[in-house]
Design an enzyme around this catalytic site. Structure first.
Site, PDB file in Angstrom:
ATOM      1  N   ASP A  95      -5.433  -5.196   2.195  1.00 41.83           N
ATOM      2  CA  ASP A  95      -4.882  -4.956   3.531  1.00 41.83           C
ATOM      3  C   ASP A  95      -5.672  -3.888   4.271  1.00 41.83           C
ATOM      4  OD1 ASP A  95      -3.706  -3.192   1.558  1.00 41.83           O
ATOM      5  OD2 ASP A  95      -2.332  -2.470   3.098  1.00 41.83           O
ATOM      6  N   GLU A 157      -1.321  -1.651   0.320  1.00 43.17           N
ATOM      7  CA  GLU A 157      -1.689  -0.287  -0.068  1.00 43.17           C
ATOM      8  C   GLU A 157      -1.534   0.664   1.098  1.00 43.17           C
ATOM      9  OE1 GLU A 157      -4.408   3.191  -0.550  1.00 43.17           O
ATOM     10  OE2 GLU A 157      -4.410   1.632   0.997  1.00 43.17           O
TER      11      GLU A 157
END
Length: 406
Positions: A95, A157
């Site tokens: 991400d 994350e």
């Protein structure tokens, strides 16, 4: 694992030159594909995960996906080499942070090259490392590995190290758990052994509204929130005391800060509601939950009795938004020695930003951090990673393949 002497500087340069001519071309191609996936944390990452799964399958490498509850996102885990415990895991998150409102001069989700730099969201943080790992896999497959190699790609994350936890729980219970994890967060290819942990919390203050001309009849939620924020400042001052410093970190102490606050409806109404978010960036030796507990104690002991003396319905509620542990790997550990071998240097350092490393470490997987690019470019408009940094990472992974083929 056996300890090997670091390569001579000339050997490292030859490795880097070879990778620059071969691996880095493939790394650039793969990075262009990875950047094209908008994996902002609010979006799904499944298209990228499918791409990586298909790429691995093309090399004859099987992988598994671990989905979130809504099956809109997934972690990926692959394994090469012999069965059994031990070996090395190469880990990165898929991400990226949003580009909304940032003044990009280049397309955020299309790779652009200028003056030896590759631009696009995630080039530094941290699709550049993932591209390097994927490009290196044919090297790992050239000869049998004496140790297992694990590949891990996580989600979410950037919003609190949330997605990787299901993968870590699976690894924790597995008889084939890796011994060492290398996370390729952007460190400018410097060997990193530590970072602070983080606890993010929300405090909601519920008071009682009334006309501001009769303020004593109400409970001003903003004013009580201000008292709590002031108490946080005092706790932060205690954490910054010189005797609590750890010079390996910058700043060398744990910090507390309030980042968001909302409250009030009109100036002539005593506000009944106020909400603020705060965080602690904690040295690995400090427990951020102790700060949260001290603030709760202050609220219950000092503030709530005064508030409820005016309105019995008054309340102060705390909730955790996210957290992850700090990391501080022993410089004398096997993981640190391997990182020194791969980097050809032992000037270990720490970083100010957080990673998934503390979670892997808590699961019994010794963790180190080293990757291409710099967080000085991460999260910013026109984010970039240099081709030189990618070449260094490609060369490092080649050395790892050679070491694991022993």
């Amino acid at each position: 694992m056996n300890e090997h002497e670091p390569q001579a500087a000339s050997d490292r340069l030859q490795d880097q030159a070879a990778c620059s001519a071969g691996c880095t071309r493939e790394t650039r191609r793969l990075l262009a594909d990875l950047i094209a996936f908008d994996t902002t944390s609010r979006e799904s990452n499944l298209a990228l995960i499918d791409y990586v799964r298909d790429y691995l399958a093309g090399l004859g490498v099987a992988s598994e996906t671990l989905f979130n509850a809504g099956r809109s996102k997934a972690n990926l885990h692959a394994r090469l080499g012999p069965t059994g415990p031990g070996g090395v895991m190469l880990s990165g998150h898929s991400d990226v942070v949003p580009v909304d409102g940032q003044p990009w001069t280049l397309p955020a989700f299309r790779l652009s090259e200028r003056d030896g730099r590759l631009y696009g969201r995630g080039t530094a943080d941290m699709k550049g490392f993932i591209a390097c790992v994927l490009a290196s896999l044919p090297r790992f497959l050239e000869r049998p590995l004496r140790l297992p190699l694990h590949i891990a790609i996580s989600y979410d994350e950037e919003v609190g190290c949330l997605g990787v936890r299901s993968l870590i729980e699976q690894l924790r219970a597995s008889p084939e758990r890796p011994a060492i994890c290398l996370i390729g967060e952007p460190t400018h290819m410097r060997p990193v052994l530590g970072h602070k942990g983080k606890l993010a919390m929300r405090c909601e203050v519920h008071g009682a509204a009334c006309h501001s001309a009769y303020a004593l009849l109400g409970v001003n939620a903003i004013e009580y929130a201000a008292k709590l924020i002031g108490r946080l400042g005092e706790l932060g001052t205690q954490l910054a005391a010189p005797e609590r410093h750890d010079p390996r970190f910058e700043p060398p102490y744990s910090t507390v800060q309030t980042g968001l606050i909302q409250g009030g409806r009109a100036l002539n109404i005593v506000p009944a509601e106020c909400c603020f978010d705060f965080e602690m960036r904690a040295l690995p030796a400090d427990d951020p939950q102790q700060v949260a507990a001290a603030l709760r104690d202050y609220a219950e002991r000092e503030l709530l009795p005064r508030m409820r003396a005016v309105s019995a319905d008054s309340d102060i509620r705390f909730s955790e938004l996210s957290s992850y542990p700090g990391l501080l790997t022993d410089p004398a550990s096997e993981a640190a020695r391997l990182l020194a071998l791969l980097c050809g240097r032992e000037d270990f350092t720490t970083v100010a930003f957080g990673t998934e490393g503390g979670l892997f470490d808590e699961a019994g997987i010794a963790t180190v951090i080293c990757g291409p690019g710099s967080m000085e470019q991460g999260h910013k408009p026109d984010e970039y990673v240099s081709l030189e940094q990618l070449a260094q990472c490609d060369a490092q992974l080649l050395r790892l393949a050679q070491w694991m083929q022993g």
